[in-house]
Structure formats: structure tokens, C-alpha cells
Write a protein that holds these residues in place. Structure first.
Motif, PDB file in Angstrom:
ATOM      1  N   THR A 198       5.351   4.068 -11.390  1.00  0.00           N
ATOM      2  CA  THR A 198       5.163   4.213  -9.946  1.00  0.00           C
ATOM      3  C   THR A 198       5.348   5.657  -9.520  1.00  0.00           C
ATOM      4  O   THR A 198       4.604   6.176  -8.678  1.00  0.00           O
ATOM      5  CB  THR A 198       6.159   3.320  -9.189  1.00  0.00           C
ATOM      6  OG1 THR A 198       6.046   1.983  -9.663  1.00  0.00           O
ATOM      7  CG2 THR A 198       5.881   3.339  -7.693  1.00  0.00           C
ATOM      8  N   GLU A 253       4.880   6.300   2.268  1.00  0.00           N
ATOM      9  CA  GLU A 253       6.325   6.249   2.427  1.00  0.00           C
ATOM     10  C   GLU A 253       6.981   7.156   1.404  1.00  0.00           C
ATOM     11  O   GLU A 253       6.427   7.425   0.341  1.00  0.00           O
ATOM     12  CB  GLU A 253       6.829   4.805   2.246  1.00  0.00           C
ATOM     13  CG  GLU A 253       6.292   3.836   3.273  1.00  0.00           C
ATOM     14  CD  GLU A 253       6.775   2.428   2.997  1.00  0.00           C
ATOM     15  OE1 GLU A 253       7.594   1.917   3.780  1.00  0.00           O
ATOM     16  OE2 GLU A 253       6.351   1.862   1.975  1.00  0.00           O
ATOM     17  N   ALA A 287      13.769   3.897  -1.654  1.00  0.00           N
ATOM     18  CA  ALA A 287      13.419   2.531  -1.244  1.00  0.00           C
ATOM     19  C   ALA A 287      11.916   2.294  -1.364  1.00  0.00           C
ATOM     20  O   ALA A 287      11.482   1.236  -1.842  1.00  0.00           O
ATOM     21  CB  ALA A 287      13.893   2.284   0.193  1.00  0.00           C
ATOM     22  N   ALA A 288      11.117   3.274  -0.972  1.00  0.00           N
ATOM     23  CA  ALA A 288       9.665   3.135  -1.072  1.00  0.00           C
ATOM     24  C   ALA A 288       9.231   3.077  -2.537  1.00  0.00           C
ATOM     25  O   ALA A 288       8.310   2.327  -2.895  1.00  0.00           O
ATOM     26  CB  ALA A 288       8.982   4.299  -0.358  1.00  0.00           C
ATOM     27  N   ARG A 301       9.993  -0.395  -3.764  1.00  0.00           N
ATOM     28  CA  ARG A 301       9.025  -1.360  -3.218  1.00  0.00           C
ATOM     29  C   ARG A 301       7.692  -1.255  -3.940  1.00  0.00           C
ATOM     30  O   ARG A 301       7.042  -2.271  -4.228  1.00  0.00           O
ATOM     31  CB  ARG A 301       8.849  -1.127  -1.719  1.00  0.00           C
ATOM     32  CG  ARG A 301       9.985  -1.671  -0.867  1.00  0.00           C
ATOM     33  CD  ARG A 301       9.573  -1.751   0.591  1.00  0.00           C
ATOM     34  NE  ARG A 301       9.312  -0.424   1.132  1.00  0.00           N
ATOM     35  CZ  ARG A 301      10.232   0.348   1.711  1.00  0.00           C
ATOM     36  NH1 ARG A 301      11.484  -0.089   1.797  1.00  0.00           N
ATOM     37  NH2 ARG A 301       9.932   1.534   2.191  1.00  0.00           N
ATOM     38  N   GLY A 302       7.257  -0.023  -4.219  1.00  0.00           N
ATOM     39  CA  GLY A 302       6.000   0.147  -4.940  1.00  0.00           C
ATOM     40  C   GLY A 302       6.063  -0.425  -6.341  1.00  0.00           C
ATOM     41  O   GLY A 302       5.107  -1.037  -6.822  1.00  0.00           O
ATOM     42  N   THR A 303       7.195  -0.246  -7.016  1.00  0.00           N
ATOM     43  CA  THR A 303       7.363  -0.796  -8.361  1.00  0.00           C
ATOM     44  C   THR A 303       7.323  -2.320  -8.331  1.00  0.00           C
ATOM     45  O   THR A 303       6.657  -2.957  -9.159  1.00  0.00           O
ATOM     46  CB  THR A 303       8.698  -0.325  -8.958  1.00  0.00           C
ATOM     47  OG1 THR A 303       8.719   1.110  -8.987  1.00  0.00           O
ATOM     48  CG2 THR A 303       8.875  -0.861 -10.366  1.00  0.00           C
ATOM     49  N   TRP A 304       8.010  -2.911  -7.381  1.00  0.00           N
ATOM     50  CA  TRP A 304       8.029  -4.369  -7.273  1.00  0.00           C
ATOM     51  C   TRP A 304       6.644  -4.906  -6.939  1.00  0.00           C
ATOM     52  O   TRP A 304       6.224  -5.951  -7.475  1.00  0.00           O
ATOM     53  CB  TRP A 304       9.041  -4.796  -6.221  1.00  0.00           C
ATOM     54  CG  TRP A 304       9.103  -6.274  -5.997  1.00  0.00           C
ATOM     55  CD1 TRP A 304       8.869  -6.937  -4.832  1.00  0.00           C
ATOM     56  CD2 TRP A 304       9.431  -7.277  -6.963  1.00  0.00           C
ATOM     57  NE1 TRP A 304       9.021  -8.290  -5.019  1.00  0.00           N
ATOM     58  CE2 TRP A 304       9.364  -8.523  -6.307  1.00  0.00           C
ATOM     59  CE3 TRP A 304       9.769  -7.231  -8.313  1.00  0.00           C
ATOM     60  CZ2 TRP A 304       9.621  -9.712  -6.975  1.00  0.00           C
ATOM     61  CZ3 TRP A 304      10.015  -8.432  -8.978  1.00  0.00           C
ATOM     62  CH2 TRP A 304       9.947  -9.657  -8.293  1.00  0.00           C
ATOM     63  N   ALA A 305       5.904  -4.192  -6.090  1.00  0.00           N
ATOM     64  CA  ALA A 305       4.549  -4.620  -5.755  1.00  0.00           C
ATOM     65  C   ALA A 305       3.648  -4.588  -6.992  1.00  0.00           C
ATOM     66  O   ALA A 305       2.827  -5.489  -7.201  1.00  0.00           O
ATOM     67  CB  ALA A 305       3.973  -3.725  -4.659  1.00  0.00           C
ATOM     68  N   ARG A 358       4.540  -7.575  -9.230  1.00  0.00           N
ATOM     69  CA  ARG A 358       4.005  -8.826  -8.672  1.00  0.00           C
ATOM     70  C   ARG A 358       2.506  -8.929  -8.903  1.00  0.00           C
ATOM     71  O   ARG A 358       1.983 -10.008  -9.202  1.00  0.00           O
ATOM     72  CB  ARG A 358       4.323  -8.910  -7.188  1.00  0.00           C
ATOM     73  CG  ARG A 358       5.778  -9.267  -6.897  1.00  0.00           C
ATOM     74  CD  ARG A 358       5.952  -9.598  -5.426  1.00  0.00           C
ATOM     75  NE  ARG A 358       5.540  -8.464  -4.596  1.00  0.00           N
ATOM     76  CZ  ARG A 358       5.386  -8.520  -3.270  1.00  0.00           C
ATOM     77  NH1 ARG A 358       5.565  -9.660  -2.631  1.00  0.00           N
ATOM     78  NH2 ARG A 358       5.049  -7.447  -2.587  1.00  0.00           N
TER      79      ARG A 358
END
Length: 240
Positions: free
Chosen positions: A52, A184, A188-189, A192-196, A199
Motif C-alpha cells: 500500500t 488521505e 490511519a489512511a 484503511r488502504g491496506t485493509w481495502a 478485502r
């Protein structure tokens, strides 16, 4: 791009062969030899997060920075070996940091190929790059590292440093490219990008199928591990 990958892969293979030999010479303890050997592979655990981060950077900058970092680390190790000061903790740290740099390089190298080759050339270009990596890491690098070790302990790491420097100089000829889009900033951003991305990988049927397909070529322990956990990359990591 292909030549730079070949040079870097030869350096990786030589390092993977020489580092455990150096650890054995320093400690005479099989436990620490295994820790040094595993430290470089442990760097792949944060690979999704690093991927990411790489996506938000210029690809050429990521690759050149990774190669220069490995060059500096191996030069330090060659100097330390030459003077006879090689604590095992230094070996573990250098192995892990070289592994982190390898993850940065490989992630960026995969992303940059579509920017360099036309659609009709992607398969051929990817095949050449993967072929260079496999040949360097699996066939040329390890025997070279072992042979240089027989000549003198600092030599494998000094030659490794030169291969990574040569790779970095070659990569400077690539177009800079633009970093991926981002709206972003901050940790935190990034999370979030890694988790997206995870998924997306787990939720897409085609990607999930390709994710599991390499298990057909893994040795039996890796295949069993991947099946029992339901997570194919764990079996791949076992075989690495």
C-alpha cells in the motif's frame, strides 16, 4: 528493467547463501543460524502494508531507494566482516532490513511493468523479469555466494553491494512515473488502504482463484499447511 532485476536477484541469492554461513562461523549455534535465515523471510509478513505504501510512491523512486539501501547494508556487513566484528544481532537486523528492501523493490517492480510495456508485450516482459529473478536467486546467486565465501568471508557481501548498486544505476534510466492516487494522508489512511486491498483480494473470485493456484506447485508440506489453514500464501511462505 530486466537486467536490473537479474543483478538484484543474483545479489539476493548470494546473500541468502552467505548469511547463514557467516552466522554459523560467528555463533556455532544452529538456533541463531536459523534465526538469521528466517529474519529475511519475516520481512514479508508486513508485505500488504508495504504494498500500500509503495502504491503511494513513484515506482522508480521505490526501486532505486530499495537497491541503494541494500547496497549500503551489504557494504556495512562486508566492512564489519573484514574487521572481524560481526555480532549475531547485527546479522539478524541486516537480514531483516534487506528483506524489507526486497519487499519494496518487488512490489514496485510488479506495478511498473504495465507502464513500460504495451499490452501485447506484457506476458513476454513479465516472463523475462520472472525468469531473471528465478535464475539469479535460485541458480546463479547461491553458488556464487558460496564460492566467494570460500575465497574470503567479506567477498560475498562486497559483491552483493556492487550488484545492488549496478541495479540502482540501471533503474535510474526508467521514467519516474507518478504515485498512485491518494486523497488521505497518515497512518490511519494507510491502514484503511491496506485493509481495502485485502478485502478486494479475498472477495474477488478470480483473484482468489489465482491466489490459491500456486499451491499445485508447492512441495507437500506447504500444500498441507495451506489447505489446513485455508490461507494459501502461508504454504508459499513455508516453502520459501
Amino acid at each position: 528493467m530486466v537486467t536490473a532485476n537479474a543483478l538484484g536477484s543474483v545479489g539476493d541469492g548470494a546473500r541468502l547463501a552467505a548469511l547463514p554461513l557467516l552466522a554459523a562461523a560467528v555463533t556455532h549455534d544452529v538456533f541463531w543460524v536459523s534465526v538469521v535465515a528466517a529474519a529475511g523471510r519475516a520481512a514479508w509478513l508486513p508485505a500488504p502494508l508495504i504494498g500500500t505504501l509503495v502504491d503511494r510512491m513513484a515506482a522508480r523512486r521505490s526501486m532505486v531507494g530499495a537497491e541503494l539501501a541494500r547496497c549500503a547494508l551489504l557494504a556495512v556487513l562486508a566492512a564489519a566482516t573484514a574487521v572481524g566484528w560481526v555480532p549475531v544481532t547485527l546479522l539478524v537486523l541486516l537480514a531483516f532490513l534487506c528483506g524489507i528492501a526486497e519487499v519494496f523493490f518487488d512490489s514496485a517492480a510488479q506495478a511498473v511493468v504495465p507502464r513500460l510495456a504495451a499490452d501485447r508485450q506484457l506476458e513476454r516482459t513479465n516472463a523475462r523479469i520472472i525468469g531473471a529473478q528465478i535464475t539469479g536467486t535460485g541458480f546463479i546467486g547461491p553458488p556464487l555466494g558460496a564460492a566467494l565465501w570460500a575465497v574470503g568471508q567479506p567477498w560475498p557481501f562486497a559483491v552483493d553491494a556492487v550488484t545492488f548498486l549496478g541495479s540502482a544505476l540501471l533503474l535510474r534510466g526508467l521514467p519516474l512515473g507518478a504515485p498512485g492516487e491518494r486523497t488521505e494522508h497518515g497512518v490511519a489512511a494507510l491502514l484503511r488502504g491496506t485493509w481495502a486491498g485485502l478485502r478486494l483480494l479475498g472477495g474477488d473470485r478470480v483473484l482468489r482463484r489465482w491466489w490459491r493456484r500456486p499451491s499445485a506447485a508447492w512441495p507437500a508440506p506447504g500444500r498441507r499447511l495451506g489447505r489446513r489453514t485455508g490461507w494459501a500464501p502461508l504454504g508459499a511462505w513455508w516453502c520459501r
